[in-house]
Write an enzyme that holds these catalytic residues in place. Structure first.
Site, PDB file in Angstrom:
ATOM      1  N   ASP A   1      -2.335   9.940 -10.232  1.00  0.00           N
ATOM      2  CA  ASP A   1      -2.359   8.898 -11.266  1.00  0.00           C
ATOM      3  C   ASP A   1      -0.956   8.610 -11.779  1.00  0.00           C
ATOM      4  O   ASP A   1      -0.585   7.450 -12.014  1.00  0.00           O
ATOM      5  CB  ASP A   1      -3.262   9.332 -12.427  1.00  0.00           C
ATOM      6  CG  ASP A   1      -4.737   9.313 -12.060  1.00  0.00           C
ATOM      7  OD1 ASP A   1      -5.066   8.736 -11.002  1.00  0.00           O
ATOM      8  OD2 ASP A   1      -5.547   9.880 -12.817  1.00  0.00           O
TER       9      ASP A   1
ATOM     10  N   ASP B 130       0.850  -1.174   0.000  1.00  0.00           N
ATOM     11  CA  ASP B 130       0.000   0.000   0.000  1.00  0.00           C
ATOM     12  C   ASP B 130       0.895   1.236   0.000  1.00  0.00           C
ATOM     13  O   ASP B 130       1.867   1.312   0.759  1.00  0.00           O
ATOM     14  CB  ASP B 130      -0.908  -0.011   1.237  1.00  0.00           C
ATOM     15  CG  ASP B 130      -2.026   1.001   1.129  1.00  0.00           C
ATOM     16  OD1 ASP B 130      -2.962   0.745   0.384  1.00  0.00           O
ATOM     17  OD2 ASP B 130      -1.933   2.044   1.802  1.00  0.00           O
TER      18      ASP B 130
ATOM     19  N   ASN C 284      -2.668  12.912  -2.796  1.00  0.00           N
ATOM     20  CA  ASN C 284      -3.657  13.466  -3.717  1.00  0.00           C
ATOM     21  C   ASN C 284      -4.121  14.848  -3.257  1.00  0.00           C
ATOM     22  O   ASN C 284      -4.333  15.748  -4.080  1.00  0.00           O
ATOM     23  CB  ASN C 284      -4.860  12.528  -3.836  1.00  0.00           C
ATOM     24  CG  ASN C 284      -4.627  11.416  -4.845  1.00  0.00           C
ATOM     25  OD1 ASN C 284      -3.843  11.564  -5.778  1.00  0.00           O
ATOM     26  ND2 ASN C 284      -5.303  10.294  -4.668  1.00  0.00           N
TER      27      ASN C 284
ATOM     28  N   GLU D 288      -4.859   2.595  -4.103  1.00  0.00           N
ATOM     29  CA  GLU D 288      -3.401   2.684  -4.025  1.00  0.00           C
ATOM     30  C   GLU D 288      -2.772   1.383  -3.537  1.00  0.00           C
ATOM     31  O   GLU D 288      -1.603   1.359  -3.162  1.00  0.00           O
ATOM     32  CB  GLU D 288      -2.991   3.839  -3.098  1.00  0.00           C
ATOM     33  CG  GLU D 288      -3.300   3.637  -1.630  1.00  0.00           C
ATOM     34  CD  GLU D 288      -4.702   4.095  -1.235  1.00  0.00           C
ATOM     35  OE1 GLU D 288      -4.924   4.333  -0.049  1.00  0.00           O
ATOM     36  OE2 GLU D 288      -5.578   4.216  -2.126  1.00  0.00           O
TER      37      GLU D 288
END
Length: 590
Positions: free
Chosen positions: A328, A311, A319, A355
């Site tokens: 992205d 992760d 973000n 993620e």
């Protein structure tokens, strides 16, 4: 005299009776072309009794204005004494057309002069109609054969004996270049299925002889050397008394190309359906499918199956700080690192969701799986993607959980995913940017505080050189002792002694190993020695940190378990194993 007359009359009647049954028109004419005799068939044709036929001319029975060849042939016989054998076409008064094969001879008197003629005509009207019909049929079939859009070829005695214009166009040559060749000579050496063309052609021909016909797909070679697909139909027939094969070729190259394009589109759609659109690696659907297959396969084979779950640390904060476009890009870069590190054909890198990523490692033991996980962790960190929202590092990092299992036929994938997920959670809880694992090959059952485990020496780690193997084993035990000392809270002086001892032993081991590798002419010697320098430098830095009470336990474990043991002794060192395993030397230390 009467007796002679009677005898002559009898003979004439016998002759007339015979002529009435010969199956042809028999007649005689005088010099003026008048009938002097006609047998029964001729009388029936004229529709008159003999007494009315005698003295009559052909104008009374035929339309000589249309069929004048009858009169011409008669005059050739009567005027010139020629013998005529020819076909004659006559039109009767009723308008009926008749065709005869006529033989006409001159009749001579006692002085040798021509006094008349004799004719024998056979009606061949029906035969001529049949011949005409046959000729018309043959011509139609010839036109159909020659002008058909399909390529027609005739095979006899294993070679082409005829072909039509379409076959010339298809093969890009003329008839003279095709006739006389074998089917195998107009084919590539091998067909797409791998069969040799010459042998396969014989089998197809024999099958057509056995069954009467045969239809199949084939790759032929044109006279210019280019190949193309055809659908071939072969029919066996008896022609001119010989067994013959009539073949029809239909060019299906466009169809095969369309089929190939359709298959490629199908594969592309299938790939899309199992590929994550953002990262380009496998998606969750593909992950579930492969893990299920591999679990069942490993349950049968008894091999170990490893799974990595990871992760990205604090990705929501990433973000929030940099935006979803940057997010992205980050996911794509992380996916690329995972794919690069799991490079075997059987390995699968997948985006598990959001993620979170996963990596399936078939037939991989715990040591190998942890090494790959550490490569992934470091590879992500090496990307150096800035991450000011992370409290683990100033760049993007990841936490990883690694599990290696012996699959059970009665088990399921739920267990292995659950174990990996638990280890991933543990990695997050213990500070992130780390690998947590359960390695049944290099660990003892007893766990230590902080999720550290004790490393266990295995004979499979041996390289075959007595000194190197003994030093590796000693370093294993010393690393375990140092970890145990730190985790159990032993005095600082004791730990300092162990660190110094470890660094001394590592330095001596590297020195001895380099001498052995140089003697064995190991081609990667220079690079390997450079790695030794880096490892010793990191060990010295750890010793300095410990002396200032600033040594994180995670850094110590990473150095011992990852850098020194797994990545170097069990990873990089394996590169020189083949060079020294059977070497007949050893290094004796003073």
């Amino acid at each position: 005299m009467d007796t002679l007359t009677d005898l002559l009359t009898t003979r004439i009647r016998q002759l007339e009776t015979t002529l009435d049954h010969v199956g042809a028109y028999v007649f005689t004419k005088d010099m003026a072309g008048r009938y002097t005799y006609a047998n029964k068939m001729a009388c029936d044709l004229f529709g008159c009794p003999l007494d009315l036929v005698i003295g009559a001319t052909d104008e009374e029975f035929f339309d000589l204005s249309i069929s004048n060849e009858l009169r011409i042939n008669d005059r050739l016989v009567l005027d010139h004494g020629e013998k005529i054998e020819t076909e004659e076409t006559n039109i009767t008064i009723k308008g009926e057309t008749r065709v005869y094969w006529s033989v006409k001879l001159p009749l001579q008197g006692t002085d040798g002069s021509i006094v008349g003629m004799c004719g024998i005509s056979t009606d061949i009207t029906e035969r001529k109609k049949i011949e005409a019909a046959v000729h018309e049929s043959e011509e139609k079939h010839r036109i159909m054969f020659m002008d058909s859009p399909d390529a027609y070829l005739i095979i006899r005695d294993g070679v082409f004996v005829d072909c039509n214009r379409s076959s010339e166009v298809m093969l890009r040559g003329d008839r003279t270049q095709i006739v006389g060749r074998t089917p195998g000579s107009l084919s590539p050496d091998f067909q797409p299925d791998g069969n040799e063309s010459s042998q396969a052609a014989k089998e197809k021909i024999n099958e057509a002889f056995r069954n009467g016909s045969n239809t199949f797909e084939w790759v032929h070679r044109r006279l210019d050397g280019s190949d193309f697909f055809v659908e071939v139909t072969i029919a066996s027939m008896l022609l001119e008394g010989k067994q013959t094969l009539f073949t029809c070729w239909r060019d299906i190259t466009e169809r095969k190309q369309a089929e190939k394009a359709l298959e490629e589109s199908k594969r592309a759609l299938e790939a899309i359906s199992i590929t994550d659109g953002l990262t380009g690696i496998a998606n969750r659907r593909r992950f579930d499918e492969v893990l299920s297959q591999e679990y069942a396969r490993h349950a049968r084979s008894g091999m170990q199956l490893s799974l990595i779950l990871l992760d990205i640390d604090h990705f929501k904060a990433f973000n929030d700080n940099y935006g979803h476009v940057a997010g992205d890009d980050c996911l794509r870069e992380v996916g690329r690192v995972i794919a690069d590190c799991s490079a075997r054909p059987a390995d699968l890198a997948a985006r598990y969701g959001g993620e979170e990523f996963a990596c399936i490692l078939p037939e991989t033991d715990g040591t190998g799986a942890v090494i790959i996980a550490e490569q992934i962790r470091r590879g992500i960190q090496v990307l150096a993607i800035p991450h000011k929202g992370s409290d683990s590092a100033d760049c993007v990092t990841a936490s990883l959980g690694v599990v290696t299992v012996q699959c059970d036929a009665n088990g399921s994938t739920v267990s292995i995913i659950s174990q990996a997920d638990e280890l991933l959670y543990r990695a997050k809880s213990n500070g992130r940017n780390r690998v947590e694992f359960v390695n049944h090959e290099v660990t003892a059952p007893e766990k230590r505080p902080g999720s550290f485990v004790q490393m266990e020496w295995k004979n499979s780690f041996c390289c075959g050189n007595q000194l190197i193997d003994s030093q590796h084993q000693s370093l294993f035990h010393l690393s375990n002792e140092l970890l145990e000392a730190i985790l159990s809270g032993r005095p600082t002086d004791d730990i300092s002694v162990l660190i110094s001892r470890l660094l001394d032993d590592v330095g001596q081991h590297f020195h001895d190993e380099e001498i052995i590798l140089a003697t064995a002419c190991f081609p990667g010697m220079n690079h390997h020695a450079a790695e030794h320098v880096k490892l010793l430098a990191k060990g010295v830095e750890l010793s300095r940190l410990f002396s200032t009470s600033a040594l994180p336990i995670g850094d110590l474990f990473q150095f011992l378990a990852y850098d020194l043991v797994m990545m170097h002794m069990l990873g990089a060192d394996r590169e020189f194993f083949p060079f020294i395993r059977n070497a007949a030397f050893d290094l004796a230390r003073p």
